[in-house]
Design an enzyme around this catalytic site. Structure first.
Site, PDB file in Angstrom:
ATOM      1  N   LYS A 107       0.853  -1.176   0.000  1.00 14.17           N
ATOM      2  CA  LYS A 107       0.000   0.000   0.000  1.00 14.17           C
ATOM      3  C   LYS A 107       0.894   1.233   0.000  1.00 14.17           C
ATOM      4  O   LYS A 107       1.703   1.431   0.908  1.00 14.17           O
ATOM      5  CB  LYS A 107      -0.906   0.017   1.229  1.00 14.17           C
ATOM      6  N   ASP A 116      -3.235   4.382  -2.139  1.00  6.70           N
ATOM      7  CA  ASP A 116      -4.206   4.865  -1.140  1.00  6.70           C
ATOM      8  C   ASP A 116      -4.188   6.390  -1.117  1.00  6.70           C
ATOM      9  O   ASP A 116      -3.667   7.004  -0.193  1.00  6.70           O
ATOM     10  CB  ASP A 116      -3.833   4.271   0.226  1.00  6.70           C
ATOM     11  N   LYS A 130      -7.029   8.271  -1.363  1.00  5.73           N
ATOM     12  CA  LYS A 130      -8.296   8.774  -0.784  1.00  5.73           C
ATOM     13  C   LYS A 130      -8.799  10.009  -1.540  1.00  5.73           C
ATOM     14  O   LYS A 130      -9.013  11.084  -0.955  1.00  5.73           O
ATOM     15  CB  LYS A 130      -8.116   9.078   0.705  1.00  5.73           C
ATOM     16  N   ASP A 151     -12.883  15.070  -4.522  1.00  7.92           N
ATOM     17  CA  ASP A 151     -12.916  16.379  -5.188  1.00  7.92           C
ATOM     18  C   ASP A 151     -14.138  16.355  -6.090  1.00  7.92           C
ATOM     19  O   ASP A 151     -14.942  15.421  -6.019  1.00  7.92           O
ATOM     20  CB  ASP A 151     -11.604  16.591  -5.972  1.00  7.92           C
ATOM     21  N   THR A 178     -11.400   6.317  10.609  1.00 13.33           N
ATOM     22  CA  THR A 178     -11.454   5.807  11.991  1.00 13.33           C
ATOM     23  C   THR A 178     -10.950   6.847  12.994  1.00 13.33           C
ATOM     24  O   THR A 178     -11.069   6.644  14.203  1.00 13.33           O
ATOM     25  CB  THR A 178     -10.650   4.504  12.127  1.00 13.33           C
ATOM     26  N   ARG A 209       3.408  -1.300  10.462  1.00 12.21           N
ATOM     27  CA  ARG A 209       4.537  -1.379  11.397  1.00 12.21           C
ATOM     28  C   ARG A 209       4.869  -2.779  11.901  1.00 12.21           C
ATOM     29  O   ARG A 209       6.065  -3.069  12.077  1.00 12.21           O
ATOM     30  CB  ARG A 209       4.288  -0.396  12.548  1.00 12.21           C
TER      31      ARG A 209
END
Ligand code: C5P
Length: 240
Positions: free
Chosen positions: A34, A61, A63, A66, A125, A215
């Site tokens: 990603k 990614d 996002k 517009d 989130t 991570r």
């Protein structure tokens, strides 16, 4: 799909050399990478080509959110990079999502590649019910997630990005969608700053098609061993 192919590694780094080294080390051990806003803004589109040349799919990614025409242009440009997944915000509305799906498919076809799966982001989130209410979105955030997932589904999106806690309900609302789930932590691992986490096994049991793990793999002393251990956990939740 084999268990390791369900893992997308979040390359949240501004350093292109580190990103490439991780891609090289993990090729064949995970399903793809990603590339998010930090890595894309720092390293540029060349990073997508570098990861693809290691034989790995890229989940871009960005996002996008517009006006429909602008998102259509960005989605087409992203599709020409040969990506497999692209994110847009469902809050951009059904026309915006539909244009992203159409323009990315057209651009990929012209480039002779497969159309990327356009995934809708519903409610970030980082929001909770009070912060959504300030924005004029009332009711429990779970209701907003399901409403936005339905809008994205009806606009032709290929799936949704959702938290492990939402995935089972989103699956009911969008049975054919590709559900991509971040916030996954192997058993016994630190949660870092993720508030709502699930194990790889429980995420796939709940209906996740792909999981995003950053991570726990990228900061592991041995990222390959960490990825292999996560694949083994996935296999327990979804043997096929
Ligand atoms: O390092 P970690 O596994 O927490 O990385 C998770 C990745 O998934 C990050 O790139 C993060 O931005 C992304 N993400 C998330 N939660 C969401 C949406 C995306 O953690 N709701």
């Amino acid at each position: 799909m084999r268990p390791h192919e369900r893992i997308f590694v979040a390359l949240d780094t501004p350093d292109p050399d580190r990103a490439r080294a991780l891609a090289r080390a993990l090729a064949g051990r995970v399903g793809g990478f990603k590339v998010g806003l930090e890595a894309f803004s720092s390293c540029g589109p060349a990073l997508v080509g570098d990861i693809r040349s290691e034989g790995l799919p890229v989940f871009l990614d960005l996002k996008l959110h517009d006006i429909p025409n602008t998102v259509a242009g960005a989605a087409a440009a992203a599709a020409r990079l040969g990506i497999s997944f692209l994110t847009v915000h469902a809050l951009g509305g059904s026309e915006m999502v539909r244009r992203a799906v159409e323009s990315s498919a057209e651009a990929a076809a012209r480039a002779g590649s497969s159309a990327p799966t356009v995934l809708a982001v519903t409610v970030l989130t980082s929001h909770d019910d009070p912060s959504l209410e300030i924005l004029g979105i009332r009711g429990p955030s779970a209701a907003a997630v399901l409403r936005l997932a339905g809008i994205a589904r009806d606009a032709g999106a290929g799936g949704v990005v959702c938290s492990p806690l939402e995935v089972a309900r989103v699956r009911e609302a969008f049975p054919a969608g590709t559900l991509v789930v971040p916030g996954v932590r192997p058993s016994g691992a630190a949660a870092d700053d993720q508030a709502r986490v699930a194990t790889p096994e429980s995420a796939v049991r709940a209906g996740a098609d792909r999981i995003v793990v950053g991570r726990p793999i990228t900061r592991a002393a041995d990222p390959v061993a960490a990825a292999d251990a996560i694949a083994a956990e996935i296999a327990r939740g979804c043997p096929s």
